[in-house]
Write an enzyme that holds these catalytic residues in place. Structure first.
Site, PDB file in Angstrom:
ATOM      1  N   ARG A  51       0.846  -1.201   0.000  1.00  0.00           N
ATOM      2  CA  ARG A  51       0.000   0.000   0.000  1.00  0.00           C
ATOM      3  C   ARG A  51       0.879   1.248   0.000  1.00  0.00           C
ATOM      4  O   ARG A  51       0.666   2.186  -0.758  1.00  0.00           O
ATOM      5  CB  ARG A  51      -0.928  -0.012   1.220  1.00  0.00           C
ATOM      6  N   HIS A  56       3.126   6.016  -2.433  1.00  0.00           N
ATOM      7  CA  HIS A  56       4.210   6.995  -2.340  1.00  0.00           C
ATOM      8  C   HIS A  56       5.275   6.887  -3.426  1.00  0.00           C
ATOM      9  O   HIS A  56       5.974   7.867  -3.684  1.00  0.00           O
ATOM     10  CB  HIS A  56       4.872   6.899  -0.960  1.00  0.00           C
TER      11      HIS A  56
END
Length: 92
Positions: A51, A56
């Site tokens: 995730r 990111h």
């Protein structure tokens, strides 16, 4: 090089995986880390890590890794989620 349709499919899959990771992160936070540990067959740190990677460092995503995750890891996750649902229904 991925085709336009292939890239679109990868983008869609990554968004679903990101949402799944976010949902489990929220469950873990809401239960103060006591719920997911009951299901050690899933490497939760890796779920959260994927995730984080997708959220990111999206442009570093390895298409083969995403394929392998979907092919090898998602079936076990689905089975575990079904067990979680059954377990929670039995607690009523």
């Amino acid at each position: 090089m991925a085709t336009k349709a292939g890239r679109s499919n990868l983008d869609t899959i990554c968004m679903v995986l990101l949402a799944v990771g976010e949902a489990f992160k929220a469950i873990d936070k809401r239960t103060e880390g006591t719920f997911l540990v009951q299901y050690p067959e899933i490497p939760w740190k890796k779920v959260f890590g994927l995730r984080n990677l997708l959220a990111h460092t999206y442009f570093d995503v390895d298409e083969a890794q995403i394929f392998n995750t979907c092919h090898h890891d998602i079936p076990a996750l689905v089975t575990t989620v079904q067990k979680m649902i059954q377990d929670s229904q039995g607690q009523d």
